[in-house]
Design a protein around this motif. Structure first.
Motif, PDB file in Angstrom:
ATOM      1  N   ALA A 195       0.847  -1.197   0.000  1.00  0.00           N
ATOM      2  CA  ALA A 195       0.000   0.000   0.000  1.00  0.00           C
ATOM      3  C   ALA A 195       0.885   1.251   0.000  1.00  0.00           C
ATOM      4  O   ALA A 195       1.879   1.319   0.731  1.00  0.00           O
ATOM      5  CB  ALA A 195      -0.903  -0.013   1.217  1.00  0.00           C
ATOM      6  N   GLY A 196       0.507   2.195  -0.851  1.00  0.00           N
ATOM      7  CA  GLY A 196       1.287   3.418  -0.977  1.00  0.00           C
ATOM      8  C   GLY A 196       2.296   3.392  -2.105  1.00  0.00           C
ATOM      9  O   GLY A 196       2.831   4.442  -2.492  1.00  0.00           O
ATOM     10  N   ASP A 197       2.555   2.216  -2.628  1.00  0.00           N
ATOM     11  CA  ASP A 197       3.514   2.081  -3.730  1.00  0.00           C
ATOM     12  C   ASP A 197       2.890   2.481  -5.064  1.00  0.00           C
ATOM     13  O   ASP A 197       1.680   2.723  -5.149  1.00  0.00           O
ATOM     14  CB  ASP A 197       4.018   0.641  -3.819  1.00  0.00           C
ATOM     15  CG  ASP A 197       5.018   0.307  -2.736  1.00  0.00           C
ATOM     16  OD1 ASP A 197       5.354  -0.881  -2.612  1.00  0.00           O
ATOM     17  OD2 ASP A 197       5.449   1.233  -2.018  1.00  0.00           O
ATOM     18  N   SER A 198       3.752   2.496  -6.076  1.00  0.00           N
ATOM     19  CA  SER A 198       3.313   2.826  -7.432  1.00  0.00           C
ATOM     20  C   SER A 198       3.541   1.650  -8.361  1.00  0.00           C
ATOM     21  O   SER A 198       4.376   0.780  -8.098  1.00  0.00           O
ATOM     22  CB  SER A 198       4.084   4.046  -7.953  1.00  0.00           C
ATOM     23  OG  SER A 198       3.835   5.184  -7.170  1.00  0.00           O
ATOM     24  N   MET A 231      -0.121   4.236 -11.746  1.00  0.00           N
ATOM     25  CA  MET A 231      -0.916   4.157 -10.526  1.00  0.00           C
ATOM     26  C   MET A 231      -0.041   4.488  -9.338  1.00  0.00           C
ATOM     27  O   MET A 231       0.954   3.799  -9.077  1.00  0.00           O
ATOM     28  CB  MET A 231      -1.511   2.750 -10.370  1.00  0.00           C
ATOM     29  CG  MET A 231      -2.306   2.287 -11.584  1.00  0.00           C
ATOM     30  SD  MET A 231      -3.123   0.700 -11.339  1.00  0.00           S
ATOM     31  CE  MET A 231      -1.698  -0.388 -11.246  1.00  0.00           C
ATOM     32  N   ASN A 232      -0.374   5.539  -8.641  1.00  0.00           N
ATOM     33  CA  ASN A 232       0.375   5.968  -7.467  1.00  0.00           C
ATOM     34  C   ASN A 232      -0.482   5.822  -6.219  1.00  0.00           C
ATOM     35  O   ASN A 232      -1.712   5.789  -6.293  1.00  0.00           O
ATOM     36  CB  ASN A 232       0.820   7.419  -7.624  1.00  0.00           C
ATOM     37  CG  ASN A 232       1.754   7.626  -8.805  1.00  0.00           C
ATOM     38  OD1 ASN A 232       2.504   6.731  -9.194  1.00  0.00           O
ATOM     39  ND2 ASN A 232       1.703   8.812  -9.377  1.00  0.00           N
ATOM     40  N   SER A 233       0.178   5.750  -5.090  1.00  0.00           N
ATOM     41  CA  SER A 233      -0.516   5.665  -3.797  1.00  0.00           C
ATOM     42  C   SER A 233      -1.568   4.565  -3.804  1.00  0.00           C
ATOM     43  O   SER A 233      -2.731   4.789  -3.418  1.00  0.00           O
ATOM     44  CB  SER A 233      -1.158   7.014  -3.449  1.00  0.00           C
ATOM     45  OG  SER A 233      -0.190   8.038  -3.412  1.00  0.00           O
ATOM     46  N   LEU A 234      -1.168   3.401  -4.215  1.00  0.00           N
ATOM     47  CA  LEU A 234      -2.120   2.293  -4.325  1.00  0.00           C
ATOM     48  C   LEU A 234      -2.676   1.890  -2.966  1.00  0.00           C
ATOM     49  O   LEU A 234      -1.991   1.973  -1.942  1.00  0.00           O
ATOM     50  CB  LEU A 234      -1.449   1.102  -4.998  1.00  0.00           C
ATOM     51  CG  LEU A 234      -1.337   1.220  -6.522  1.00  0.00           C
ATOM     52  CD1 LEU A 234      -0.288   0.264  -7.066  1.00  0.00           C
ATOM     53  CD2 LEU A 234      -2.694   0.950  -7.169  1.00  0.00           C
ATOM     54  N   LYS A 235      -3.923   1.464  -2.985  1.00  0.00           N
ATOM     55  CA  LYS A 235      -4.614   1.047  -1.772  1.00  0.00           C
ATOM     56  C   LYS A 235      -4.913  -0.449  -1.833  1.00  0.00           C
ATOM     57  O   LYS A 235      -5.055  -1.022  -2.922  1.00  0.00           O
ATOM     58  CB  LYS A 235      -5.926   1.830  -1.654  1.00  0.00           C
ATOM     59  CG  LYS A 235      -5.746   3.340  -1.658  1.00  0.00           C
ATOM     60  CD  LYS A 235      -7.087   4.056  -1.643  1.00  0.00           C
ATOM     61  CE  LYS A 235      -6.896   5.569  -1.688  1.00  0.00           C
ATOM     62  NZ  LYS A 235      -8.190   6.289  -1.677  1.00  0.00           N
ATOM     63  N   THR A 236      -5.057  -1.049  -0.670  1.00  0.00           N
ATOM     64  CA  THR A 236      -5.299  -2.497  -0.636  1.00  0.00           C
ATOM     65  C   THR A 236      -6.592  -2.861  -1.368  1.00  0.00           C
ATOM     66  O   THR A 236      -6.662  -3.927  -1.990  1.00  0.00           O
ATOM     67  CB  THR A 236      -5.373  -3.001   0.806  1.00  0.00           C
ATOM     68  OG1 THR A 236      -6.382  -2.261   1.519  1.00  0.00           O
ATOM     69  CG2 THR A 236      -4.031  -2.811   1.516  1.00  0.00           C
ATOM     70  N   GLU A 237      -7.577  -1.990  -1.284  1.00  0.00           N
ATOM     71  CA  GLU A 237      -8.857  -2.283  -1.935  1.00  0.00           C
ATOM     72  C   GLU A 237      -8.784  -2.192  -3.460  1.00  0.00           C
ATOM     73  O   GLU A 237      -9.775  -2.483  -4.145  1.00  0.00           O
ATOM     74  CB  GLU A 237      -9.955  -1.349  -1.423  1.00  0.00           C
ATOM     75  CG  GLU A 237      -9.662   0.126  -1.579  1.00  0.00           C
ATOM     76  CD  GLU A 237      -9.063   0.742  -0.320  1.00  0.00           C
ATOM     77  OE1 GLU A 237      -8.239   0.049   0.339  1.00  0.00           O
ATOM     78  OE2 GLU A 237      -9.394   1.909  -0.022  1.00  0.00           O
ATOM     79  N   THR A 255      -1.899  -6.793  -7.067  1.00  0.00           N
ATOM     80  CA  THR A 255      -2.176  -7.123  -5.678  1.00  0.00           C
ATOM     81  C   THR A 255      -1.482  -6.107  -4.795  1.00  0.00           C
ATOM     82  O   THR A 255      -0.270  -5.916  -4.899  1.00  0.00           O
ATOM     83  CB  THR A 255      -1.694  -8.532  -5.331  1.00  0.00           C
ATOM     84  OG1 THR A 255      -2.325  -9.484  -6.193  1.00  0.00           O
ATOM     85  CG2 THR A 255      -2.025  -8.873  -3.884  1.00  0.00           C
ATOM     86  N   VAL A 256      -2.263  -5.458  -3.948  1.00  0.00           N
ATOM     87  CA  VAL A 256      -1.736  -4.436  -3.050  1.00  0.00           C
ATOM     88  C   VAL A 256      -1.857  -4.959  -1.625  1.00  0.00           C
ATOM     89  O   VAL A 256      -2.972  -5.183  -1.133  1.00  0.00           O
ATOM     90  CB  VAL A 256      -2.486  -3.108  -3.211  1.00  0.00           C
ATOM     91  CG1 VAL A 256      -1.819  -2.031  -2.360  1.00  0.00           C
ATOM     92  CG2 VAL A 256      -2.529  -2.678  -4.669  1.00  0.00           C
TER      93      VAL A 256
END
Length: 118
Positions: free
Chosen positions: A14-17, A83-89, A115-116
């Motif tokens: 989570a938070g990665d790009s 995609m930046n600041s990816l979220k688990t959802e 998959t986040v």
């Protein structure tokens, strides 16, 4: 028949790009729009982003505005999704599509898993 091949998916925190790419085997018709959709387990496929042939018009789902950026390279028949600041959802299979209008859906790729993890 047009083939769309996605790449760039994977496992991130989570938070990665992550940057997805999708290349079409050929140009489908005049001025095709390209887009990205995603489908999480147990949920319906949903629109993420799309871009016009010229690139002048881009559209985003409210949930990704400000974090995702769609772009394209017509010389390569390729569309990208940064995609930046990816979220688990946002864990889902991401699909590339080509077609007309804001929600292009005439041709689909096979999907790439994103998959986040938390």
């Amino acid at each position: 028949q047009v083939q769309l091949v996605e790449s760039g998916g994977g496992l991130v925190q989570a938070g990665d790009s992550l940057r997805l790419s999708c290349t079409a085997s050929r140009r489908t018709f005049s001025s095709p729009a390209m887009g990205w959709f995603r489908q999480a387990p147990g949920k319906e496929r949903e629109f993420v982003a799309s871009i016009s042939w010229s690139g002048d018009s881009t559209y985003y789902a409210d949930s990704v505005k400000g974090r995702f950026t769609i772009s394209r390279d017509n010389a390569k028949n390729t569309v990208y999704l940064q995609m930046n600041s990816l979220k688990t959802e946002e864990t889902a299979v991401y699909y590339c599509a080509v077609g007309r209008g804001r929600y292009p859906n005439d041709y689909w790729g096979q999907g790439t898993q994103v998959t986040v993890s938390s």
